[in-house]
Design a protein around this motif. Structure first.
Motif, mmCIF file in Angstrom:
data_model
loop_
_atom_site.group_PDB
_atom_site.id
_atom_site.type_symbol
_atom_site.label_atom_id
_atom_site.label_comp_id
_atom_site.label_asym_id
_atom_site.label_seq_id
_atom_site.Cartn_x
_atom_site.Cartn_y
_atom_site.Cartn_z
ATOM 1 N N ALA A 26 61.806 -23.700 -4.788
ATOM 2 C CA ALA A 26 60.949 -24.768 -5.322
ATOM 3 C C ALA A 26 59.947 -24.141 -6.287
ATOM 4 N N ALA A 27 59.665 -24.838 -7.391
ATOM 5 C CA ALA A 27 58.728 -24.315 -8.384
ATOM 6 C C ALA A 27 57.350 -24.145 -7.754
ATOM 7 N N THR A 28 56.652 -23.057 -8.149
ATOM 8 C CA THR A 28 55.304 -22.795 -7.658
ATOM 9 C C THR A 28 54.301 -23.601 -8.480
ATOM 10 N N ALA A 50 50.223 -18.672 -10.842
ATOM 11 C CA ALA A 50 51.540 -19.277 -11.043
ATOM 12 C C ALA A 50 52.553 -18.304 -10.450
ATOM 13 N N ALA A 51 53.824 -18.654 -10.515
ATOM 14 C CA ALA A 51 54.851 -17.740 -10.020
ATOM 15 C C ALA A 51 54.811 -16.443 -10.830
ATOM 16 N N PRO A 52 54.949 -15.283 -10.217
ATOM 17 C CA PRO A 52 54.934 -14.016 -10.965
ATOM 18 C C PRO A 52 55.913 -14.054 -12.131
ATOM 19 N N SER A 107 53.473 -25.163 -15.566
ATOM 20 C CA SER A 107 54.380 -24.027 -15.399
ATOM 21 C C SER A 107 55.607 -24.487 -14.630
ATOM 22 N N GLU A 108 56.788 -24.181 -15.166
ATOM 23 C CA GLU A 108 58.053 -24.543 -14.528
ATOM 24 C C GLU A 108 58.126 -26.040 -14.236
ATOM 25 N N GLY A 109 57.561 -26.831 -15.195
ATOM 26 C CA GLY A 109 57.629 -28.281 -15.072
ATOM 27 C C GLY A 109 56.628 -28.901 -14.122
#
Length: 335
Positions: A26-28, A50-52, A107-109
């Motif tokens: 799942a997107a962070t 955000a996700a690394p 970030s990532e939608g």
């Protein structure tokens, strides 16, 4: 054998369906943080998580418009404003503020929280005194938003008094001239007002000292009736008052004398009221029972402005006996 193949196929199908129905990740959701306000025009630092390794895109809008859109990287020829989260998932970037702003990142939608950053006025004051008892002031607002209230104030006897007032012009500045300023070295400051709809907070300049040429302001004549103290910031109407003192050597009948503010709200001593020699009377804004030392205006709202006002004392013939003027300050002024 056929039954075994059918069972195996069914199990495989169930596994495939489960795999399709549950994504492998799942997107962070990104986060966004920054200061509540910046003092004056200039950069503000935004940061978050955000996700690394993920790319983070900035969205922004001036508070007055409230329509978040992708920020434009105008400093580098245009395009989206982005940052990349490091291996620990942290990112940061800077934006220039010329008003209050709303910010958000994606970030990532997935969008972050919405951040509000206001801007506080940080005016710059320039002073000159080339004529006797005269001060010329130049105020440069920061941010330079036009039409905001502008004041120049001097500190006399421990309280700030407004000596020039107007509004910020289209060029982001205000020029004013004050006369009858007492000679000597005084501290001065500039004030620029707020624009809540645009996220702009009021602010003062740093105090500046200036030696004013000329002669000292004439002292109030001895043996006069005058304002001696005014409480203009108060938590109740009767905690707001002016103090009138009789410095003469005789009792003075104040019947039909008036006290008024700069916008002509008027209190009148309507009945025979005799103020003894060296005596003083408080005139409270609210309602109460009159006595020898306390009179009541009977108002249902405050009279004296916290940001600056002028009290005017006139006798029964309408002659101005005394005035007391102040700017934004501690809430009490000695006249």
């Amino acid at each position: 054998m056929i039954k075994k193949l059918v069972a195996a196929a069914a199990a495989a199908g169930a596994t495939a369906a489960l795999a399709l129905g549950s994504p492998s990740f799942a997107a962070t959701a990104p986060t966004l943080a920054g200061p509540d306000a910046r003092i004056g025009y200039g950069p503000v630092e935004l940061s978050g998580t955000a996700a690394p390794g993920a790319s983070v895109q900035l969205y922004e809008t001036a508070i007055v418009f409230d329509d978040l859109e992708p920020a434009d990287d105008w400093a580098n020829g245009g395009g989206p404003v982005t940052a990349t989260a490091d291996s620990g998932g942290h990112w940061r970037l800077q934006r220039i503020l010329d008003s209050g702003f709303y910010f958000q990142v994606e970030s990532e939608g997935v969008r972050s929280n919405k951040l509000t950053v206001r801007i506080q006025q940080n005016p710059v004051l320039t002073l000159t005194s080339t004529s006797a008892n005269t001060v010329s002031a130049h105020v440069e607002a920061s941010p330079g938003e036009p039409t905001l209230a502008a004041q120049v104030q001097v500190n006399l006897s421990g309280g700030w008094t407004t000596i020039a007032a107007g509004e910020i012009g289209a060029d982001g500045t205000f020029d004013g001239t004050a006369r009858n300023v007492p000679a000597g070295s005084h501290a001065f400051r500039a004030y620029v007002g707020a624009d809540p709809s645009n996220g702009v907070l009021a602010g003062y300049s740093a105090a500046r000292n200036l030696t004013v040429a000329g002669t000292s302001a004439p002292a109030k004549p001895t043996g006069s009736v005058q304002f001696t103290k005014i409480q203009y910031r108060a938590k109740s109407l009767n905690a707001e008052w002016v103090l009138v003192t009789n410095n003469t050597g005789a009792t003075v009948d104040l019947r039909s004398w008036t006290i008024r503010d700069a916008t002509n709200h008027v209190y009148t001593f309507t009945s025979t009221y005799r103020l003894s020699s060296k005596g003083a009377v408080y005139v409270h804004t609210g309602k109460g029972t009159n006595s020898s030392a306390h009179r009541y205006w009977g108002r249902t709202g405050y009279i004296w402005n916290d940001g600056g006002d002028t009290a005017i004392l006139r006798d029964a013939k309408g002659k101005t006996v005394d005035t007391c003027k102040w700017g934004a300050g501690s809430g009490v002024t000695v006249c």
